[in-house]
Design a protein around this motif. Structure first.
Motif, PDB file in Angstrom:
ATOM      1  N   LEU A 408       0.856  -1.185   0.000  1.00  0.00           N
ATOM      2  CA  LEU A 408       0.000   0.000   0.000  1.00  0.00           C
ATOM      3  C   LEU A 408       0.893   1.236   0.000  1.00  0.00           C
ATOM      4  O   LEU A 408       1.758   1.389   0.863  1.00  0.00           O
ATOM      5  N   ILE A 409       0.716   2.111  -0.989  1.00  0.00           N
ATOM      6  CA  ILE A 409       1.471   3.364  -1.067  1.00  0.00           C
ATOM      7  C   ILE A 409       0.522   4.510  -0.743  1.00  0.00           C
ATOM      8  O   ILE A 409      -0.477   4.718  -1.437  1.00  0.00           O
ATOM      9  N   ILE A 410       0.837   5.244   0.308  1.00  0.00           N
ATOM     10  CA  ILE A 410       0.012   6.384   0.722  1.00  0.00           C
ATOM     11  C   ILE A 410       0.722   7.660   0.283  1.00  0.00           C
ATOM     12  O   ILE A 410       1.822   7.966   0.748  1.00  0.00           O
ATOM     13  N   MET A 422       8.809   1.644  -9.315  1.00  0.00           N
ATOM     14  CA  MET A 422       9.740   0.602  -8.889  1.00  0.00           C
ATOM     15  C   MET A 422       8.999  -0.674  -8.503  1.00  0.00           C
ATOM     16  O   MET A 422       9.422  -1.790  -8.832  1.00  0.00           O
ATOM     17  N   MET A 423       7.885  -0.509  -7.810  1.00  0.00           N
ATOM     18  CA  MET A 423       7.086  -1.678  -7.419  1.00  0.00           C
ATOM     19  C   MET A 423       6.585  -2.438  -8.641  1.00  0.00           C
ATOM     20  O   MET A 423       6.676  -3.671  -8.730  1.00  0.00           O
ATOM     21  N   LEU A 424       6.067  -1.671  -9.612  1.00  0.00           N
ATOM     22  CA  LEU A 424       5.546  -2.296 -10.831  1.00  0.00           C
ATOM     23  C   LEU A 424       6.665  -2.983 -11.604  1.00  0.00           C
ATOM     24  O   LEU A 424       6.487  -4.089 -12.139  1.00  0.00           O
ATOM     25  N   ALA A 425       7.833  -2.322 -11.668  1.00  0.00           N
ATOM     26  CA  ALA A 425       8.965  -2.926 -12.376  1.00  0.00           C
ATOM     27  C   ALA A 425       9.426  -4.210 -11.702  1.00  0.00           C
ATOM     28  O   ALA A 425       9.952  -5.118 -12.357  1.00  0.00           O
ATOM     29  N   GLY A 426       9.219  -4.298 -10.376  1.00  0.00           N
ATOM     30  CA  GLY A 426       9.616  -5.497  -9.640  1.00  0.00           C
ATOM     31  C   GLY A 426       8.537  -6.562  -9.594  1.00  0.00           C
ATOM     32  O   GLY A 426       8.694  -7.561  -8.883  1.00  0.00           O
ATOM     33  N   GLY A 427       7.423  -6.367 -10.310  1.00  0.00           N
ATOM     34  CA  GLY A 427       6.381  -7.387 -10.385  1.00  0.00           C
ATOM     35  C   GLY A 427       5.312  -7.279  -9.322  1.00  0.00           C
ATOM     36  O   GLY A 427       4.523  -8.218  -9.157  1.00  0.00           O
ATOM     37  N   HIS A 428       5.256  -6.161  -8.594  1.00  0.00           N
ATOM     38  CA  HIS A 428       4.232  -5.967  -7.570  1.00  0.00           C
ATOM     39  C   HIS A 428       3.266  -4.866  -8.016  1.00  0.00           C
ATOM     40  O   HIS A 428       3.694  -3.834  -8.545  1.00  0.00           O
ATOM     41  N   ALA A 469      -1.801  -5.783   3.819  1.00  0.00           N
ATOM     42  CA  ALA A 469      -0.537  -5.378   3.204  1.00  0.00           C
ATOM     43  C   ALA A 469       0.655  -5.864   4.017  1.00  0.00           C
ATOM     44  O   ALA A 469       0.651  -5.792   5.247  1.00  0.00           O
ATOM     45  N   LYS A 470       1.680  -6.331   3.319  1.00  0.00           N
ATOM     46  CA  LYS A 470       2.930  -6.706   3.984  1.00  0.00           C
ATOM     47  C   LYS A 470       3.836  -5.488   4.181  1.00  0.00           C
ATOM     48  O   LYS A 470       4.654  -5.465   5.093  1.00  0.00           O
ATOM     49  N   LEU A 471       3.697  -4.533   3.276  1.00  0.00           N
ATOM     50  CA  LEU A 471       4.528  -3.335   3.357  1.00  0.00           C
ATOM     51  C   LEU A 471       3.659  -2.114   3.066  1.00  0.00           C
ATOM     52  O   LEU A 471       2.898  -2.105   2.088  1.00  0.00           O
ATOM     53  N   ILE A 472       3.759  -1.096   3.927  1.00  0.00           N
ATOM     54  CA  ILE A 472       3.029   0.151   3.731  1.00  0.00           C
ATOM     55  C   ILE A 472       4.056   1.267   3.565  1.00  0.00           C
ATOM     56  O   ILE A 472       4.849   1.533   4.480  1.00  0.00           O
ATOM     57  N   ALA A 473       4.065   1.869   2.390  1.00  0.00           N
ATOM     58  CA  ALA A 473       5.006   2.959   2.081  1.00  0.00           C
ATOM     59  C   ALA A 473       4.277   4.290   2.241  1.00  0.00           C
ATOM     60  O   ALA A 473       3.290   4.549   1.551  1.00  0.00           O
ATOM     61  N   ILE A 474       4.770   5.111   3.145  1.00  0.00           N
ATOM     62  CA  ILE A 474       4.129   6.405   3.431  1.00  0.00           C
ATOM     63  C   ILE A 474       4.964   7.489   2.754  1.00  0.00           C
ATOM     64  O   ILE A 474       6.063   7.822   3.204  1.00  0.00           O
TER      65      ILE A 474
END
Length: 596
Positions: A408-410, A422-428, A469-474
């Motif tokens: 989840l990117i806030i 970067m997330m999309l490029a890494g397959g997420h 979510a395993k990772l939350i990017a704020i």
């Protein structure tokens, strides 16, 4: 010692002192520098303290400030941009002069019962707005390139061009000269004026750049300044000699130098003179306010000033709308152009000298112009919020259908957008959340689904499936918002790893206190890469530049960890008192040698 010389110095000291006191005070009150100068001038003028009893002499000299202002504006407008404004200058601008002059002439003719000659002169003089006042306000607001700034400027240029025919009308109306002045004389005056404009254009286009090139090579800085002043004043005097305004000549000179290699140097040379002389101009206008004339004729002046402001504002508003602008542009332009101007002084004094007006009539009209100029900073400060309704922002529905995933990117600003790539490029495929409706709509145009919602609200985070979510990017701003979201996420979703965008070093240390798993200062990597490339440009090898970058990264980690541990160990935020040891050249050299 010469007492007259001492008296002149005391007058200068009084001017400077009043400006130093009043201008910052009025700017602090949100009323602008112009009104501060006007108030200072009123205090120093003959009606109050009487520091100088001849403000008209100061005014004639200080008009050089208006001239220099127009020159600097010309430097910002190359001929192509000026040609692109031709519709507004020759259409909107000239229509404004003609319509305002015609309608304003009706007030003295029908309401005051004055002669039609008086009415025509009054209408012409009052139709012209204050270039100095309006351009100063536009410059203070940085609005010259905004739509209302461009429309207003085009009208002011048209008014400058209209001075010649206006003065011709005054000459025609003068007793005993109207019958002697025929079409040939009028045509000759116009032809001479056009020839003078052509001379300025030709000389400016073919001679100015080569001359400045020679002066830059063989002269000094002071010679370049002298040459710039010579060009401005010389072009202005040439146009004045044929009945045009000095400001128009200076403006043309500026336009012709707009694409010169010396443009920036000319701006720097002229700017100090422009600022001082323009301030002196407004001081002189304030000194010209005759309180005794205003007191004796307050009823007539009140009606006249109100009529002037309302008529000009209404006509300008209507014309700007007809020429395709929106309500906001038309409203601001109409307020800016609603007053009389300094060229009205020229028309009224010329008419008085020609016998069309009495001295008392000219004084009343000049007083009306000065009062209207004094109202403009108040009007532009307080009226737009009342007349311009803010558009109702439509916020998208908080529809979270389809939300969910490991990340989840806030915050989907410039920082969050790069993280998502970067997330999309890494397959997420991350879930994206932002509380800016415009940004959500813009992302949708480019095919990106961003959910609308405030990351500080627990119900929004749950709807965005933060619990999965395993990772939350704020990736939000400002720092306080990011910290608040970190606290909420840490409390409600302890299973997720929390990555946070730090604003600066202090914020990074704060985030450590709030137990984030990872933080990154938003400008840190960019600045280091910038420095690395700069080292290579200075001759360092690629490996050496990279080693320097790694060294700075290591030192920064050590200092950051030291500050973090100081705060945690002592149980309070002592890191606020910790000053990192400066990183100097000797240490860098010894560290690099040890590494090798």
């Amino acid at each position: 010692m010469d007492h007259g010389h001492t008296g002149d110095l005391l007058v200068i000291v009084a001017f400077l002192g009043a400006a130093v006191v009043f201008v910052p005070l009025f700017k602090r009150l949100g009323l602008g520098a112009v009104l501060g100068y006007l108030a200072a001038g009123l205090l120093l003028g003959p009606s109050v303290l009487g520091v100088s009893s001849h403000p008209e002499d100061i005014l004639s000299f200080a008009e050089l400030g208006v001239v220099l202002l127009l020159f600097l504006i010309g430097l910002e407008l190359n001929p192509q941009r000026l040609w692109a404004m031709r519709r507004d200058i020759f259409g909107l601008g000239f229509l404004q002069v003609v319509l305002c002059a015609a309608v304003l002439a009706l007030y003295p003719l029908l309401v005051l019962g004055r002669s039609w000659e008086f009415a025509v002169v009054a209408g012409l003089g009052l139709a012209l707005s204050s270039t100095a006042l309006v351009m100063q306000i536009i410059e203070e607001r940085g609005a010259l390139r905004m739509p209302y700034g461009q429309k207003t400027f085009a009208v002011l240029l048209a008014q400058d061009l209209a001075i010649v025919p206006a003065l011709l009308v005054v000459s025609f109306l003068a007793p005993g000269t109207g019958e002697e002045m025929g079409g040939f004389e009028v045509a000759t005056s116009i032809a001479i004026a056009l020839a003078a404009v052509g001379a300025v254009v030709v000389v400016g286009h073919y001679l100015l750049s080569p001359i400045f090139k020679i002066l830059a090579r063989f002269g000094g800085r002071e010679i370049m300044t002298a040459a710039a002043l010579l060009v401005v004043i010389g072009a202005g005097l040439l146009l004045v000699s044929v009945g045009l305004s000095m400001a128009m000549g200076a403006f043309l000179a500026g336009v012709l130098l707009a694409e010169s290699n010396y443009r920036r140097e000319l701006e720097a040379d002229i700017e100090p003179f422009r600022g001082l002389l323009l301030g002196l101009f407004f001081l002189a206008v304030g000194m010209s306010m005759q309180l005794d004339v205003i007191a004796e004729n307050w009823l007539t002046l009140t009606g006249g000033v109100l009529t002037l402001l309302l008529v000009k504002a209404a006509i300008v508003y209507g014309l700007v709308r007809v020429f395709g602008s929106d309500h906001v542009t038309a409203t601001k332009s109409s307020i800016l152009l609603s007053q009389g101007g300094e060229f009205g002084f020229v028309i009224f004094t010329t008419a008085a000298a020609s016998g069309i007006l009495t001295d008392a009539d000219a004084s009343q009209l000049i007083a009306a112009v000065v009062i209207s100029m004094a109202t403009t900073p108040f009007l532009i400060r307080f009226l737009p919020p009342l007349l311009i309704r803010k558009p109702v922002e439509t916020t998208p529905d908080e529809d979270f259908a389809g939300a969910g995933g490991e990340t989840l990117i806030i915050g989907f600003g410039r920082f969050g957008q790069l993280v998502s790539q970067m997330m999309l490029a890494g397959g997420h495929e991350p879930t994206l959340l932002d509380n800016d409706a415009n940004r959500v709509a813009e992302a949708k145009r480019f095919g990106t689904r961003v959910y609308y919602g405030d990351g500080k609200r627990l119900d929004v985070l749950r709807a965005a499936k933060a619990q999965d979510a395993k990772l939350i990017a704020i990736c939000t701003t400002p720092a306080a918002t990011t910290t608040a979201i970190v606290d909420l996420v840490r409390e409600q979703f302890p299973h997720a790893r929390v990555f946070a965008r730090a604003y600066d070093r202090r914020h990074a240390l704060t985030l450590f206190d709030h137990a984030v798993d990872y933080q990154r200062r938003e400008t840190f990597d960019t600045a280091l890469r910038f420095g690395r490339d700069a080292l290579e440009a200075l001759g360092a090898g690629a490996d050496q530049a990279k080693a320097s970058e790694m060294l700075v990264r290591q030192r920064d980690r050590e200092r950051l960890e030291y500050q973090r541990m100081e705060g945690i160990v002592e149980g309070h935020r002592r890191w606020r008192e910790v000053t990192p040891r400066p990183y100097n050249l000797d240490e860098a050299s010894s560290d690099r040698a040890a590494a090798e």
